[in-house]
Scaffold this active site. Structure first.
Site, short mmCIF file in Angstrom:
data_model
loop_
_atom_site.label_atom_id
_atom_site.label_comp_id
_atom_site.label_asym_id
_atom_site.label_seq_id
_atom_site.Cartn_x
_atom_site.Cartn_y
_atom_site.Cartn_z
N GLU A 315 0.82 -1.22 0.00
CA GLU A 315 0.00 0.00 0.00
C GLU A 315 0.85 1.27 0.00
O GLU A 315 0.47 2.29 0.58
CB GLU A 315 -0.95 0.00 1.19
N GLU A 405 -5.40 -8.22 0.15
CA GLU A 405 -6.20 -7.95 1.34
C GLU A 405 -7.57 -7.48 0.89
O GLU A 405 -7.67 -6.61 0.02
CB GLU A 405 -5.59 -6.84 2.21
#
Length: 464
Positions: A315, A405
């Site tokens: 991320e 995720e």
């Protein structure tokens, strides 16, 4: 992980459309508005205006769209973001949601927003605030063409990859586009899933966070995630590993930002750009120290014959983690330093390298990346087609694509209908996998028992 999104609702009102080049364009100012308003201040808009005022969580616009049959459409949104980059939520018929990234632009720009599978008859399409503070000019739908065959790289980027890694990669390539691997963050939740669904995930994701030296020096050696990974691998499962890397130094360690939150940008003064600019400096040496410490744990997995889907620096483009805080160039430099150190210095040949960001400007050398991945926390158990298509484009459809995720496990029927060939999904832990707003129990059981979704009992022979 990232923050959860809002529950969405939709209404249906008719309004005119504009046909352009075989597509249908719907003007935002003609849609049904809820908490939003028609504006005309920013020039260059189409139609008679545009819509702004997305400043509350429930603010939205609703397009009413008729379809002659059930059909998949590509979605394009024309927008502006005078206050910087934003994220919007796109919702179909009050159910299927997806996050739409809106890059910063002071003028009108088109963004590809994935696909929507419209029902025969009337449909409602919402654009809902999410981050808010953006402008919407129009929405355009065009029929989705059949997806071409994938052209996935046949070998791993590490020419010295060991037999375990090669066997896993070959297996992943063999199922890509045909099935999706079920996955779960943390071993304890795989046991919970078995109780709820009668099935155990094919993949477990574990975190090397507590092996970070700046955590070990404060709490001692408490982590057992390497042992968890070995345990799951011995059962025939597949292991994914991420690393919430506690900053090497500069932890604020205050009541607002305690030392154990040191992977967040807000919790440390450590500057990755400054550290990497001085290979002789102490901060650079601390980066090497930390990489070496994690390499030691990964070598334990290599010695135990565990191939690893290795997902560090995740991320990054969000900038909420310190490794992305200084922008794409230092982060890419850090990735390539880690790749070289782990592969060539430590001889870690059991790693399959997973890059976990969507934006092209953040993409490191493709010769150091095996798999592309996204983290998606939208509710609705949808196909995440916008993120999937961005990754397909990023890797020229030569890299496998994973949902590393997720908040909501994806509905396999939608995955197939939307041609979203995610390789695996891994649901986050408490607050998501056990949250009915994200994963209704009956739907979760249905997902885990669908033939498209592979579970542990179905993949245990992958090495052979």
């Amino acid at each position: 992980m990232i923050f959860p999104l809002f529950a969405l609702f939709a209404s249906s009102l008719a309004f005119p459309t504009v046909k352009r080049c075989g597509a249908q364009t719907y003007e935002a100012e003609d849609a049904a508005l809820s908490g939003t308003q028609v504006l005309t201040d920013l020039g260059g808009y189409s139609g008679s205006g545009y819509v702004g005022g997305f400043d509350q969580a429930s603010d939205k616009i609703t397009f009413s769209v008729d379809s002659s049959s059930e059909k998949l459409y590509d979605v394009t949104i024309r927008y502006a973001t005078p206050y910087g980059e934003k994220t919007a939520t796109l919702s179909l018929n009050g159910g299927t949601n997806s996050d739409i990234y809106l890059a910063a632009t002071d003028s009108w720009k088109d963004v590809k927003a994935g696909q929507l599978l419209l029902n025969e008859g009337s449909n409602s399409i919402d654009i809902v605030s999410n981050w808010g503070w953006y402008l919407i000019d129009s929405l355009t739908l065009s029929e989705t063409a059949a997806a071409p065959d994938h052209n996935i790289n046949p070998t791993l980027v590490n020419p010295n990859a060991n037999a375990d890694a090669v066997a896993l990669y070959d297996y992943l390539r063999s199922i890509y586009g045909k099935n999706i691997l079920s996955g779960q963050q943390d071993l304890e939740w795989t046991e919970w899933l078995a109780q709820q669904t009668g099935k155990t995930p094919a993949l477990v994701a574990v975190d090397l966070m507590d092996y970070s030296p700046s955590r070990v020096e404060r709490q001692g050696q408490v982590a057992t995630t390497v042992e968890d990974a070995i345990t799951f691998s011995e059962k025939g499962g597949i292991v994914s590993v991420l690393w919430h890397w506690n900053a090497p130094a500069g932890l604020y360690d205050t009541s607002e930002n305690p030392w154990w939150s040191g992977f967040y940008t807000r919790a440390t003064s450590f500057n990755v750009a400054t550290a990497l600019a001085d290979p002789n400096g102490n901060d650079y040496k601390l980066i090497i120290r930390d990489i070496d410490a994690i390499a030691k744990e990964l070598l334990r997995l290599q010695d135990a014959n565990v191939p690893v889907l290795w997902r560090p620096l995740h991320e990054a483009e969000g900038k909420w983690f310190w490794w992305g805080a200084q922008g794409p160039e230092p982060c890419k430099q850090l990735w390539e330093l880690m790749y070289d150190r782990m592969t060539n210095h430590h001889g870690l040949n059991n790693l399959i390298w997973v890059w976990n960001s969507l934006a092209p400007e953040w993409y490191p050398d493709p010769d150091t990346v095996d798999i592309l991945a996204a983290d998606v926390y939208a509710q609705g158990n949808g196909p995440m087609s916008a993120e999937y298509n961005r990754l397909i484009e990023l890797g020229n459809d030569q890299k496998l694509i994973a949902a590393s995720e997720v908040g909501s496990a994806p509905d396999p029927d939608q995955l197939q209908a939307y041609q979203a060939h995610w390789l695996w999904f891994a649901v986050w832990t408490d607050g998501f996998i056990n949250n009915a707003d994200y994963n209704p129990p009956e739907l979760l059981k249905q997902i885990y028992n669908d033939e498209y979704v592979l579970t542990l009992d179905e993949i245990s022979g992958w090495r052979g």
